[in-house]
Write a protein that holds these residues in place. Sequence first.
Motif, short mmCIF file in Angstrom:
data_model
loop_
_atom_site.label_atom_id
_atom_site.label_comp_id
_atom_site.label_asym_id
_atom_site.label_seq_id
_atom_site.Cartn_x
_atom_site.Cartn_y
_atom_site.Cartn_z
N GLU A 145 -7.06 9.72 -0.07
CA GLU A 145 -6.51 8.46 0.43
C GLU A 145 -7.57 7.80 1.29
O GLU A 145 -8.32 8.46 1.99
N GLY A 146 -7.62 6.49 1.19
CA GLY A 146 -8.59 5.75 1.99
C GLY A 146 -9.55 4.99 1.09
O GLY A 146 -9.36 4.89 -0.12
N THR A 147 -10.60 4.46 1.72
CA THR A 147 -11.55 3.63 0.99
C THR A 147 -12.95 4.22 1.07
O THR A 147 -13.41 4.60 2.14
N ALA A 148 -13.59 4.29 -0.08
CA ALA A 148 -15.00 4.68 -0.15
C ALA A 148 -15.80 3.40 -0.37
O ALA A 148 -15.40 2.54 -1.15
N LYS A 149 -16.92 3.29 0.35
CA LYS A 149 -17.75 2.08 0.23
C LYS A 149 -19.13 2.48 -0.26
O LYS A 149 -19.64 3.55 0.06
N ALA A 150 -19.74 1.59 -1.02
CA ALA A 150 -21.10 1.81 -1.50
C ALA A 150 -21.76 0.44 -1.65
O ALA A 150 -21.09 -0.59 -1.71
N GLU A 151 -23.08 0.45 -1.69
CA GLU A 151 -23.82 -0.78 -1.91
C GLU A 151 -24.74 -0.57 -3.10
O GLU A 151 -25.27 0.51 -3.31
N SER A 190 -5.33 6.17 -3.26
CA SER A 190 -4.04 6.42 -2.64
C SER A 190 -3.30 7.48 -3.43
O SER A 190 -3.66 7.79 -4.57
N LEU A 191 -2.30 8.03 -2.80
CA LEU A 191 -1.42 8.99 -3.47
C LEU A 191 -0.09 8.30 -3.74
O LEU A 191 0.45 7.63 -2.86
N SER A 192 0.41 8.46 -4.91
CA SER A 192 1.73 7.92 -5.24
C SER A 192 2.76 8.97 -4.85
O SER A 192 2.68 10.12 -5.29
N ARG A 193 3.69 8.60 -4.01
CA ARG A 193 4.69 9.54 -3.54
C ARG A 193 6.08 9.06 -3.96
O ARG A 193 6.37 7.88 -3.89
N ARG A 194 6.91 10.00 -4.36
CA ARG A 194 8.30 9.71 -4.73
C ARG A 194 9.20 10.67 -3.95
O ARG A 194 8.81 11.79 -3.65
N VAL A 195 10.39 10.20 -3.66
CA VAL A 195 11.35 11.03 -2.93
C VAL A 195 12.32 11.65 -3.93
O VAL A 195 12.91 10.95 -4.75
N ASP A 196 12.47 12.95 -3.86
CA ASP A 196 13.49 13.65 -4.61
C ASP A 196 14.73 13.62 -3.72
O ASP A 196 14.89 14.44 -2.81
N THR A 197 15.60 12.64 -3.96
CA THR A 197 16.74 12.44 -3.07
C THR A 197 17.69 13.63 -3.07
O THR A 197 18.27 13.96 -2.03
N ASN A 198 17.84 14.30 -4.20
CA ASN A 198 18.70 15.49 -4.25
C ASN A 198 18.14 16.58 -3.35
O ASN A 198 18.88 17.23 -2.60
N LYS A 199 16.83 16.81 -3.42
CA LYS A 199 16.21 17.83 -2.59
C LYS A 199 16.29 17.44 -1.11
O LYS A 199 16.56 18.29 -0.25
N LEU A 200 16.06 16.17 -0.80
CA LEU A 200 16.15 15.72 0.58
C LEU A 200 17.57 15.93 1.12
O LEU A 200 17.74 16.44 2.23
N ASP A 201 18.58 15.56 0.33
CA ASP A 201 19.97 15.78 0.73
C ASP A 201 20.23 17.26 0.98
O ASP A 201 20.91 17.65 1.94
#
Length: 152
Positions: free
Chosen positions: A63-69, A80-91
């Motif tokens: 996660e974050g930004t890499a810079k180069a010239e 970035s990381l794509s995150r999803r919530v498992d609502t059943n597990k959270l419950d």
Amino acid sequence: MSPATPIAAARPLPATDEQPEDLTLEQLCHQLKAAKQAEADAIADRREVEEQIVAAIGELPDEGTAKAEAGDYVIKVTCSLSRRVDTNKLDELISSGAISPEIGKRLVRWKPELETRELRYLEANEPDLYTVAAQAITAKPSKPAVKVEEAH
């Protein structure tokens, strides 16, 4: 494109021997098919070059930004990381006490999402209730979707 905008005035079409207003619907379909293929090819080319740039930069953060010239260019690659919530597990975690309801509410944001099927039901079957509910809903026209297929 507004309903009053003629097709030919919306965007220049690829050059042909005929004027845009003289094109038949079939010719416009052919041009649409060719334009979509050109678009797909351009997207594939862009993605391939992006992959080569990423490979040339080397190691990237999760996660974050890499810079180069490179010469006259400054390159920024954002990861970035794509995150999803498992609502059943959270419950389940909240019910078991592993996570408190307060922490659960801090971790997950509730975002209202319109149930279009239910709204249409109200509109057709309960117009008074629909009129009240519609006060909380903004509707605006989407871009018309055009799909052209070969007739065979």
